[in-house]
Design a protein around this motif. Structure first.
Motif, short mmCIF file in Angstrom:
data_model
loop_
_atom_site.label_atom_id
_atom_site.label_comp_id
_atom_site.label_asym_id
_atom_site.label_seq_id
_atom_site.Cartn_x
_atom_site.Cartn_y
_atom_site.Cartn_z
N PRO A 34 0.82 -1.21 0.00
CA PRO A 34 0.00 0.00 0.00
C PRO A 34 0.85 1.26 0.00
CG PRO A 34 0.00 -1.03 2.16
CD PRO A 34 0.68 -1.99 1.24
N ARG A 46 -5.62 6.14 3.14
CA ARG A 46 -7.03 6.44 3.41
C ARG A 46 -7.91 5.52 2.57
NH1 ARG A 46 -7.38 11.23 6.31
NH2 ARG A 46 -5.42 12.39 6.39
N ILE A 47 -8.75 4.75 3.23
CA ILE A 47 -9.62 3.79 2.55
C ILE A 47 -11.08 4.20 2.67
CG2 ILE A 47 -10.39 1.38 2.54
CD1 ILE A 47 -7.61 0.60 3.50
N ASP A 48 -11.48 4.64 3.84
CA ASP A 48 -12.87 5.02 4.12
C ASP A 48 -12.90 6.50 4.48
OD1 ASP A 48 -15.31 5.42 5.94
OD2 ASP A 48 -15.66 3.37 5.26
N GLY A 304 -8.42 2.85 7.33
CA GLY A 304 -7.14 3.28 6.78
C GLY A 304 -6.01 2.83 7.67
#
Length: 513
Positions: A34, A46-48, A304
């Motif tokens: 990542p 940052r994922i959400d 995240g």
């Protein structure tokens, strides 16, 4: 193009193809792991979108100390602005302050016979309600408490006549119970060690009266441990390389049940396993794992990751509660967040008003839900420019929910009433205001200007008119300011009675580091 030129180009192409000069196909993409946005010493993945309310854009990871072997177990000393942490493989506990940097605190931790021991130092650290340091000791295979004179009192070192393996990490509940994990990391050969007296790696609860309760015995390598804000869920990391997961358990007076995988990272290849963790006031989990610090919502969704330059083993809340300290192999790091977590001990808040300052100690150990609720409003700046809208001398002063226009501010959901905590509504105490409904308190609070237990404010029964009002703090400085506010001239304004003629405004509500 002429025929001659075309012929030359064709010959050139044929020659280059014959010599292996044909264009090569594009290389296959290689998974480099990542990649997040740069953030000082590391980066933020940052994922959400929910992560943005926890880790602000522009947040920076800063290294504050380095040169260690394997750092672990960080804990913040409230009021001293000091961080303690273990150097597990160097048999020492160190301290760090922004002013003085790092220095030894306890060195050595273990001084006994090392034969058969894989790890001898401290690991997890925390504080009890009296501010005494609690140490998970690998070498001595116990949990101890450091007394004022530096001596250590053993809190627990065995279960049903057998020695513990090597206590690893611990967290206190608001009732004084100590939850801790006991893997075999301190023993040579781990589970195969001839020194091992228990045939399991346990998760325990040590009651304030000394009763030791085994909660879970079938987790292979229990490690980091944390409680949800309402203390109904116990999170435990499993640092087994063959089963890298975080577990969640329902906890109550009877014990732990409904064990389930909270999140599974067995598919991750980055260095590090499921390890130490902390929970913020909103219930989000900050857990060290492969690549850094994983952030989960209370619903178990991965929001995240704080990607770190070194394998990260544990975290702690510090400063005013909004700084996350991270112990990572040879160093100690920190990052300022937009969320906050509970620091061991009672928080202190300074309320600045137009009549002067009032300092309040909040009883996190006896009213955890009310204190967490109040702190979240304080951190969000909610109380700024609100007023004391109901003032009755020799009774109480109430505020925290309206502006000068007497329009109620929008609040979060109501909280459970903690009036059964045994704290009385005596002069100088701070309590949650509510409607006639028992569990209706949101942001508003009041400071008792007299001893009001006999006026029906204390808990007397389960009926709504007898349930009482939850005390969650006390004025420790500035009672003269409370007296001055209580003595102001008041009047009726619309549906509100006892409103100060000249508004008494809360300018700021600041949590002290």
């Amino acid at each position: 193009m002429t025929k001659a030129t075309s012929l030359l180009v064709a010959v050139f192409v044929l020659l280059t193809m014959a010599c292996g000069g044909a264009p090569e196909p594009p290389p296959e993409e290689v998974d480099a792991g990542p990649v997040g946005e740069p953030a000082g010493e590391g980066s933020i993945l940052r994922i959400d979108r929910r992560l943005d309310s926890l880790i602000p854009t522009g947040a920076t990871i800063e290294k504050v100390a380095e040169g260690y072997t394997f750092t672990e177990g960080p804990v913040w000393i409230r009021g001293e602005q000091r961080l303690l942490f273990s150097d597990v493989r160097a048999n020492a506990i160190h301290q760090w302050t922004a002013a003085d940097g790092a220095s030894p605190f306890i060195d050595p931790v273990f001084e006994g016979d090392r034969e058969g021991l894989r790890s001898i130092s401290s690991n997890g650290l925390t504080f009890d309600t009296e501010g005494r340091l609690i140490i998970c000791e690998h070498g001595n295979r116990r949990i101890s408490r450091v007394e004022e004179d530096g001596s250590r009192t053993v809190l627990v070192d065995g279960y049903e006549g057998s020695r513990l393996n090597s206590p690893n990490d611990a967290v206190f509940g608001s009732d004084g119970s100590l939850y801790f994990t006991d893997p075999s990391y301190g023993l040579e050969g781990l589970e195969e060690s001839p020194l091992r007296e228990l045939d399991f790696n346990g998760i325990y609860r040590l009651r304030p009266d000394g009763e030791l309760q085994l909660l879970v015995s079938d987790q292979t390598r229990p490690n980091g441990i944390a409680l949800s804000p309402d203390e109904s869920t116990l999170y435990v990391a499993n640092s087994d390389a063959n089963n890298k997961v975080w577990m969640a358990y329902d906890v109550d007076d009877e014990g732990a049940s409904n064990g389930r995988v909270f999140y599974d990272v067995n598919d991750q290849t980055a260095a590090g396993g499921a390890d130490g963790m902390k929970v913020d006031l909103r219930g989000n989990v900050f857990a060290t794992g492969p690549g850094g610090v994983w952030v989960f919502g209370p619903d178990g969704v991965h929001l995240g990751t704080i990607l770190m330059p070194e394998v990260t083993a544990n975290v702690a809340w510090g400063g005013d509660g909004r700084t996350l300290y991270m112990t990572a192999s040879t160093g100690v790091y920190r990052i300022d967040l937009a969320t906050a977590g509970a620091i061991p001990g009672n928080p202190v808040v300074v309320m600045e008003t137009t009549r002067g300052n009032v300092t309040m100690e909040l009883f996190a150990d006896q009213a955890p839900v009310s204190v967490s609720n109040f702190l979240q409003y304080a951190y969000a700046g909610f109380y700024e420019d609100t007023i004391f809208h109901r003032v009755i001398e020799n009774f109480m002063i109430q505020g925290g929910g309206m502006g000068t226009n007497l329009v109620p501010k929008i609040t979060r959901e109501a909280i459970v009433n903690e009036a059964t905590n045994g704290l009385g509504n005596r002069r100088g105490t701070v309590a949650m205001a509510r409607t006639a409904a028992v569990n209706s308190a949101t942001s508003q609070f009041f400071i008792n200007h007299a001893n009001n237990g006999g006026r029906g404010l204390d808990h007397r029964g389960t009926a709504p008119d007898a349930y009482g009002y939850a005390v969650f703090g006390e004025v420790v400085d500035g009672m003269d300011v409370v007296d001055a506010i209580a003595g102001v001239q008041t009047t009726a304004q619309g549906a509100h009675g006892n409103v100060p003629v000249t508004p008494v405004v809360i300018n700021a509500m600041t949590v002290q580091p």
